[in-house]
Enzyme design. Structure first.
Site, mmCIF file in Angstrom:
data_model
loop_
_atom_site.group_PDB
_atom_site.id
_atom_site.type_symbol
_atom_site.label_atom_id
_atom_site.label_comp_id
_atom_site.label_asym_id
_atom_site.label_seq_id
_atom_site.Cartn_x
_atom_site.Cartn_y
_atom_site.Cartn_z
ATOM 1 N N ASN A 36 0.866 -1.179 0.000
ATOM 2 C CA ASN A 36 0.000 0.000 0.000
ATOM 3 C C ASN A 36 0.905 1.232 0.000
ATOM 4 O OD1 ASN A 36 -1.798 2.044 0.513
ATOM 5 N ND2 ASN A 36 -2.243 1.419 2.623
ATOM 6 N N LYS A 84 0.045 4.245 -0.264
ATOM 7 C CA LYS A 84 -0.611 5.419 0.324
ATOM 8 C C LYS A 84 -0.394 6.644 -0.594
ATOM 9 C CE LYS A 84 0.201 3.429 4.831
ATOM 10 N NZ LYS A 84 0.039 3.610 6.262
ATOM 11 N N HIS A 111 -9.511 1.045 4.866
ATOM 12 C CA HIS A 111 -8.238 1.222 5.589
ATOM 13 C C HIS A 111 -8.500 2.167 6.765
ATOM 14 C CE1 HIS A 111 -4.146 2.441 6.495
ATOM 15 N NE2 HIS A 111 -3.738 1.380 5.832
ATOM 16 N N GLU A 158 -6.907 4.564 7.843
ATOM 17 C CA GLU A 158 -6.685 5.984 7.522
ATOM 18 C C GLU A 158 -7.918 6.566 6.819
ATOM 19 O OE1 GLU A 158 -2.921 5.518 5.544
ATOM 20 O OE2 GLU A 158 -1.969 5.051 7.462
ATOM 21 N N GLU A 176 -5.531 -5.181 10.537
ATOM 22 C CA GLU A 176 -4.528 -4.143 10.756
ATOM 23 C C GLU A 176 -4.845 -3.403 12.054
ATOM 24 O OE1 GLU A 176 -2.473 -2.959 6.894
ATOM 25 O OE2 GLU A 176 -4.225 -1.688 7.081
ATOM 26 N N GLY A 186 2.344 2.034 10.796
ATOM 27 C CA GLY A 186 3.323 3.113 10.681
ATOM 28 C C GLY A 186 4.036 3.457 11.974
ATOM 29 N N SER A 240 3.219 -2.399 10.373
ATOM 30 C CA SER A 240 4.672 -2.417 10.627
ATOM 31 C C SER A 240 5.337 -3.731 10.253
ATOM 32 C CB SER A 240 4.968 -2.047 12.093
ATOM 33 O OG SER A 240 4.569 -0.711 12.336
#
Ligand code: PEP
Length: 244
Positions: free
Chosen positions: A8, A10, A92, A94, A159, A165, A204
């Site tokens: 991904n 992003k 996701h 985010e 996730e 991250g 991660s």
């Protein structure tokens, strides 16, 4: 089924990076995994040409529930398919956090993706507060229940939000327990077809921890953010996946 190692990108990546990255994947992709690159929309067309006939597939990072319409800044599933995408990441964390995406929206997007012939990768995962409150499995079960449409034939990515991250990962025992809970929920929700869907771990994943995470029971691959931006690291993660 081979493990799926999905990158991904992003909101990272420029046109000049596409050719060297695609060439590195062509040269170094291990044959025992399925590789997937999900770049920003602007790079899809260029990637489709660069990856054509090679070992990696292409995916989008989101799609709108409608097949077209007055939705400034959005992208429709048929547009992704036309650009060469085979998969699309949906829900996701985010997007859930920054764009207010609810389970109902993710559900509608998954239906749109399937209607366009795309394979949705639906992301689920708890926040750190939810985990500390002992609610992680209940939260994830709720996300699955309300995000996956009936007959869902896609991929689920677990996730944990606090692992994305941050360089932090859950313990192997926690990943194992959550993947078992997701498998049980998929069976209960989808019947026999829920037994065969791939459940990715994301958060991660790096070359140094990929082998141990990917070897855990019910882990069918990885959704990789930061480490997917360097072909060398992405390939090292792919090589760490167990064989068959
Ligand atoms: C992600 O964004 O899906 C992700 C897992 O990111 P990272 O690997 O950087 O934690």
């Amino acid at each position: 089924m081979p493990q799926l190692i999905a990158g991904n990108w992003k909101m990272f990546g420029r046109l000049a990076e596409v050719a060297p990255y695609a060439a590195a994947l062509r040269a170094g992709a291990p044959a025992h995994v399925e590789l997937l690159v999900c770049p920003p929309f602007t790079l899809l067309d260029r990637f489709a040409a660069a990856l054509a006939g090679g070992p990696a597939r292409l995916g989008g990072q989101d799609c709108h529930p409608a097949p077209e319409g007055p939705h400034t800044g959005d992208i429709a599933a048929p547009m992704l398919a036309e650009a060469g995408a085979r998969y699309v990441i949906l829900g996701h964390s985010e997007r859930r956090a920054n764009h207010g995406e609810t389970n109902a929206i993710v559900h509608a997007k998954a239906q749109a993706a399937i209607a366009a012939g795309l394979i949705p990768i639906v992301c689920v995962g708890e926040t750190e507060d939810e985990r500390e409150a002992g609610e992680a499995e209940a939260v994830v079960r709720g996300q699955l229940m309300h995000s996956l449409p009936p007959g869902f034939a896609g991929v689920v990515a677990y996730e944990p939000v606090w692992a994305i991250g941050t360089g932090r990962t859950p313990t192997e025992a926690d990943v194992t327990a959550m993947h078992a809970a997701i498998r049980a929920a998929l069976r209960a929700q989808l019947g026999a077809s829920g037994a065969g869907l791939r459940i990715l771990y994301g958060g991660s994943v790096k070359p140094g921890n990929a082998a141990s995470l990917l070897a855990l029971p019910e882990v069918g691959g990885a959704l990789v953010g930061g480490a997917s931006l360097k072909a060398e690291d992405f390939l090292a993660i792919a090589r760490a996946a167990p064989r068959g």
